[in-house]
Design a protein around this motif. Structure first.
Motif, PDB file in Angstrom:
ATOM      1  N   ILE A 194       0.833  -1.207   0.000  1.00  0.00           N
ATOM      2  CA  ILE A 194       0.000   0.000   0.000  1.00  0.00           C
ATOM      3  C   ILE A 194       0.865   1.254   0.000  1.00  0.00           C
ATOM      4  O   ILE A 194       0.553   2.243  -0.670  1.00  0.00           O
ATOM      5  CB  ILE A 194      -0.967  -0.030   1.201  1.00  0.00           C
ATOM      6  N   GLU A 195       1.973   1.207   0.719  1.00  0.00           N
ATOM      7  CA  GLU A 195       2.911   2.336   0.682  1.00  0.00           C
ATOM      8  C   GLU A 195       3.499   2.499  -0.714  1.00  0.00           C
ATOM      9  O   GLU A 195       3.685   3.625  -1.205  1.00  0.00           O
ATOM     10  CB  GLU A 195       4.018   2.127   1.708  1.00  0.00           C
ATOM     11  N   ALA A 196       3.786   1.381  -1.388  1.00  0.00           N
ATOM     12  CA  ALA A 196       4.296   1.451  -2.763  1.00  0.00           C
ATOM     13  C   ALA A 196       3.264   2.075  -3.690  1.00  0.00           C
ATOM     14  O   ALA A 196       3.614   2.835  -4.603  1.00  0.00           O
ATOM     15  CB  ALA A 196       4.678   0.051  -3.250  1.00  0.00           C
ATOM     16  N   ALA A 197       1.979   1.777  -3.460  1.00  0.00           N
ATOM     17  CA  ALA A 197       0.914   2.386  -4.261  1.00  0.00           C
ATOM     18  C   ALA A 197       0.885   3.896  -4.028  1.00  0.00           C
ATOM     19  O   ALA A 197       0.720   4.681  -4.976  1.00  0.00           O
ATOM     20  CB  ALA A 197      -0.432   1.773  -3.900  1.00  0.00           C
ATOM     21  N   PHE A 198       1.050   4.316  -2.789  1.00  0.00           N
ATOM     22  CA  PHE A 198       1.082   5.747  -2.502  1.00  0.00           C
ATOM     23  C   PHE A 198       2.221   6.415  -3.262  1.00  0.00           C
ATOM     24  O   PHE A 198       2.039   7.465  -3.893  1.00  0.00           O
ATOM     25  CB  PHE A 198       1.239   5.983  -0.996  1.00  0.00           C
ATOM     26  N   ARG A 199       3.383   5.830  -3.215  1.00  0.00           N
ATOM     27  CA  ARG A 199       4.541   6.435  -3.884  1.00  0.00           C
ATOM     28  C   ARG A 199       4.383   6.418  -5.405  1.00  0.00           C
ATOM     29  O   ARG A 199       4.907   7.296  -6.091  1.00  0.00           O
ATOM     30  CB  ARG A 199       5.820   5.702  -3.476  1.00  0.00           C
ATOM     31  N   ARG A 200       3.653   5.448  -5.911  1.00  0.00           N
ATOM     32  CA  ARG A 200       3.442   5.375  -7.356  1.00  0.00           C
ATOM     33  C   ARG A 200       2.524   6.488  -7.843  1.00  0.00           C
ATOM     34  O   ARG A 200       2.779   7.099  -8.898  1.00  0.00           O
ATOM     35  CB  ARG A 200       2.842   4.015  -7.730  1.00  0.00           C
ATOM     36  N   TYR A 201       1.476   6.803  -7.087  1.00  0.00           N
ATOM     37  CA  TYR A 201       0.451   7.722  -7.568  1.00  0.00           C
ATOM     38  C   TYR A 201       0.499   9.114  -6.952  1.00  0.00           C
ATOM     39  O   TYR A 201      -0.109  10.039  -7.491  1.00  0.00           O
ATOM     40  CB  TYR A 201      -0.929   7.110  -7.345  1.00  0.00           C
ATOM     41  N   PHE A 202       1.212   9.272  -5.850  1.00  0.00           N
ATOM     42  CA  PHE A 202       1.233  10.579  -5.184  1.00  0.00           C
ATOM     43  C   PHE A 202       2.614  11.219  -5.319  1.00  0.00           C
ATOM     44  O   PHE A 202       3.571  10.807  -4.667  1.00  0.00           O
ATOM     45  CB  PHE A 202       0.842  10.444  -3.705  1.00  0.00           C
ATOM     46  N   LEU A 240      -7.398   4.800  10.837  1.00  0.00           N
ATOM     47  CA  LEU A 240      -8.636   4.141  11.251  1.00  0.00           C
ATOM     48  C   LEU A 240      -9.597   5.100  11.957  1.00  0.00           C
ATOM     49  O   LEU A 240     -10.758   4.775  12.185  1.00  0.00           O
ATOM     50  CB  LEU A 240      -8.311   2.951  12.152  1.00  0.00           C
ATOM     51  N   ARG A 241      -9.138   6.298  12.269  1.00  0.00           N
ATOM     52  CA  ARG A 241     -10.008   7.291  12.907  1.00  0.00           C
ATOM     53  C   ARG A 241     -10.932   7.966  11.881  1.00  0.00           C
ATOM     54  O   ARG A 241     -11.851   8.687  12.253  1.00  0.00           O
ATOM     55  CB  ARG A 241      -9.175   8.365  13.609  1.00  0.00           C
ATOM     56  N   ILE A 242     -10.645   7.763  10.615  1.00  0.00           N
ATOM     57  CA  ILE A 242     -11.433   8.377   9.544  1.00  0.00           C
ATOM     58  C   ILE A 242     -12.471   7.377   9.046  1.00  0.00           C
ATOM     59  O   ILE A 242     -12.177   6.190   8.908  1.00  0.00           O
ATOM     60  CB  ILE A 242     -10.518   8.796   8.378  1.00  0.00           C
ATOM     61  N   ASN A 243     -13.656   7.853   8.754  1.00  0.00           N
ATOM     62  CA  ASN A 243     -14.696   7.002   8.189  1.00  0.00           C
ATOM     63  C   ASN A 243     -15.155   7.589   6.856  1.00  0.00           C
ATOM     64  O   ASN A 243     -15.411   8.789   6.758  1.00  0.00           O
ATOM     65  CB  ASN A 243     -15.894   6.908   9.142  1.00  0.00           C
ATOM     66  N   ILE A 244     -15.228   6.757   5.829  1.00  0.00           N
ATOM     67  CA  ILE A 244     -15.732   7.217   4.533  1.00  0.00           C
ATOM     68  C   ILE A 244     -16.785   6.227   4.040  1.00  0.00           C
ATOM     69  O   ILE A 244     -16.652   5.017   4.210  1.00  0.00           O
ATOM     70  CB  ILE A 244     -14.612   7.386   3.485  1.00  0.00           C
ATOM     71  N   ASN A 245     -17.830   6.749   3.424  1.00  0.00           N
ATOM     72  CA  ASN A 245     -18.929   5.922   2.935  1.00  0.00           C
ATOM     73  C   ASN A 245     -18.566   5.197   1.646  1.00  0.00           C
ATOM     74  O   ASN A 245     -17.613   5.554   0.948  1.00  0.00           O
ATOM     75  CB  ASN A 245     -20.165   6.784   2.687  1.00  0.00           C
ATOM     76  N   HIS A 246     -19.367   4.200   1.324  1.00  0.00           N
ATOM     77  CA  HIS A 246     -19.237   3.531   0.033  1.00  0.00           C
ATOM     78  C   HIS A 246     -19.495   4.533  -1.098  1.00  0.00           C
ATOM     79  O   HIS A 246     -20.362   5.404  -0.981  1.00  0.00           O
ATOM     80  CB  HIS A 246     -20.235   2.372  -0.083  1.00  0.00           C
ATOM     81  N   ALA A 247     -18.740   4.398  -2.170  1.00  0.00           N
ATOM     82  CA  ALA A 247     -18.880   5.223  -3.379  1.00  0.00           C
ATOM     83  C   ALA A 247     -18.625   6.703  -3.111  1.00  0.00           C
ATOM     84  O   ALA A 247     -19.073   7.561  -3.870  1.00  0.00           O
ATOM     85  CB  ALA A 247     -20.255   5.025  -4.019  1.00  0.00           C
ATOM     86  N   SER A 248     -17.899   7.015  -2.049  1.00  0.00           N
ATOM     87  CA  SER A 248     -17.612   8.411  -1.710  1.00  0.00           C
ATOM     88  C   SER A 248     -16.469   8.956  -2.561  1.00  0.00           C
ATOM     89  O   SER A 248     -15.668   8.212  -3.120  1.00  0.00           O
ATOM     90  CB  SER A 248     -17.269   8.530  -0.230  1.00  0.00           C
ATOM     91  N   ILE A 249     -16.424  10.284  -2.620  1.00  0.00           N
ATOM     92  CA  ILE A 249     -15.393  10.996  -3.384  1.00  0.00           C
ATOM     93  C   ILE A 249     -14.432  11.688  -2.417  1.00  0.00           C
ATOM     94  O   ILE A 249     -14.849  12.454  -1.553  1.00  0.00           O
ATOM     95  CB  ILE A 249     -16.018  12.044  -4.324  1.00  0.00           C
ATOM     96  N   THR A 250     -13.147  11.426  -2.584  1.00  0.00           N
ATOM     97  CA  THR A 250     -12.093  12.128  -1.844  1.00  0.00           C
ATOM     98  C   THR A 250     -11.172  12.764  -2.880  1.00  0.00           C
ATOM     99  O   THR A 250     -10.691  12.084  -3.780  1.00  0.00           O
ATOM    100  CB  THR A 250     -11.312  11.159  -0.946  1.00  0.00           C
ATOM    101  N   TRP A 251     -10.943  14.062  -2.739  1.00  0.00           N
ATOM    102  CA  TRP A 251     -10.206  14.822  -3.759  1.00  0.00           C
ATOM    103  C   TRP A 251      -8.998  15.483  -3.113  1.00  0.00           C
ATOM    104  O   TRP A 251      -9.124  16.303  -2.215  1.00  0.00           O
ATOM    105  CB  TRP A 251     -11.132  15.860  -4.366  1.00  0.00           C
ATOM    106  N   LEU A 252      -7.801  15.111  -3.586  1.00  0.00           N
ATOM    107  CA  LEU A 252      -6.546  15.701  -3.108  1.00  0.00           C
ATOM    108  C   LEU A 252      -5.841  16.402  -4.263  1.00  0.00           C
ATOM    109  O   LEU A 252      -5.880  15.919  -5.404  1.00  0.00           O
ATOM    110  CB  LEU A 252      -5.630  14.630  -2.536  1.00  0.00           C
ATOM    111  N   THR A 253      -5.236  17.532  -3.970  1.00  0.00           N
ATOM    112  CA  THR A 253      -4.516  18.293  -4.988  1.00  0.00           C
ATOM    113  C   THR A 253      -3.068  18.481  -4.565  1.00  0.00           C
ATOM    114  O   THR A 253      -2.787  18.908  -3.441  1.00  0.00           O
ATOM    115  CB  THR A 253      -5.168  19.671  -5.204  1.00  0.00           C
ATOM    116  N   ILE A 254      -2.159  18.151  -5.480  1.00  0.00           N
ATOM    117  CA  ILE A 254      -0.728  18.335  -5.254  1.00  0.00           C
ATOM    118  C   ILE A 254      -0.276  19.508  -6.112  1.00  0.00           C
ATOM    119  O   ILE A 254      -0.334  19.447  -7.344  1.00  0.00           O
ATOM    120  CB  ILE A 254       0.069  17.074  -5.622  1.00  0.00           C
TER     121      ILE A 254
END
Length: 288
Positions: A194-202, A240-254
């Motif tokens: 999962i960390e490798a996925a983060f480094r690949r896409y972020f 684990l303190r964060i909760n997100i619903n099914h089919a939710s949208i999370t948008w990050l900008t770099i």
């Protein structure tokens, strides 16, 4: 009255002495972070601008000497490696699915999950985004969610990429610990992936990127929450303190500077309340 005044003054002086004693204690500095003084900022609150190792100074070839020609060469290298545009990464959690069977192949979306994905696809269409990339976890529920969304947005389905790095898993032992859930083997197995996925896409945009880019990633709750913590440089153990619903949208900008901001976190305001879910059902239910 005099006794009260004396008590008040004594109490105030005592509190002040206690407070300023705490300021001198480096272990207490973080508790005074409402101040603007730099000496009160905890080290963990300082932003690492080179978190993706794409700061121009990290990419340019170091100077060999202090001659003008070498200085000019170094400055040219810096300019060549400057990012100029932003990257927008939009993360979608899969729709509700039925947790039956022992393998991923039996974990299909429920009727409600398919409806949730359709609402999300319509919302993405309304945003009018011109997508540069669409990537989905290769797990069944993410693939089915992506397929439904692709029916609603303007993107060539043949260009969609599947990624095994985005599969659901346990990214890192959470804090505070969860007593009934201690998948140490899962953390060991999934965490690096999962960390490798983060480094690949972020990461910030490549220097040759000629406009803002938009990447859509369809994945899973644990992975998305971990990505959010890592991208914003929050303690990753807090995922684990964060909760997100099914089919939710999370948008990050770099941004080109490497700064990261969040526009949406688990947005599902476009889905009717009766269809909102975030937990996995053990049996199918009719959707009215």
């Amino acid at each position: 009255m005099r006794k009260f005044a004396a008590f008040a003054c004594g109490t105030g002086a005592g509190f002040a002495a206690y407070y300023f004693q705490k300021l001198r204690d480096p272990l207490q500095v973080v508790h005074n972070s409402w101040t603007n003084s730099e000496r009160h900022i905890s080290e963990c609150a300082l932003w690492d601008s080179n978190w993706d190792y794409r700061d121009p100074k990290s990419l340019a070839r170091p100077m060999k000497n202090d001659k003008p020609q070498e200085q000019n060469r170094y400055n040219a290298d810096l300019e060549k490696n400057v990012s100029k545009y932003a990257r927008h990464i939009i993360l979608i959690r899969h729709g509700e699915y039925l947790d039956v069977g022992e393998t991923d192949e039996t974990h299909h979306l429920t009727d409600r999950g398919r409806l949730q994905a359709k609402y999300t696809g319509k919302r993405l269409h309304e945003l009018g985004i011109k997508w540069d990339k669409v990537i989905a976890s290769n797990m069944v529920r993410a693939q089915e969610t992506a397929e439904i969304i692709l029916n609603e947005i303007d993107f060539d389905k043949t260009k969609v990429k599947s990624c095994s790095y985005l599969r659901e898993g346990a990214p890192i032992p959470p804090q505070p610990p969860v007593g009934h859930w201690k998948p140490e083997a899962s953390f060991f197995r999934d965490g690096a992936r999962i960390e490798a996925a983060f480094r690949r896409y972020f990461h910030r945009a490549l220097p040759d990127q000629e406009k803002d880019s938009y990447t859509l990633i369809v994945g899973h709750g644990n992975v998305i929450r971990y990505f959010v913590c890592r991208a914003l440089q929050f303690p990753a153990e807090g995922w684990l303190r964060i909760n997100i619903n099914h089919a939710s949208i999370t948008w990050l900008t770099i941004s080109p500077s490497g700064n990261v901001s969040i526009k949406y976190l688990g947005d599902t305001g476009f889905i009717p309340a009766k269809h909102l879910t975030n937990r996995i059902p053990r049996e199918a239910k009719n959707v009215v």
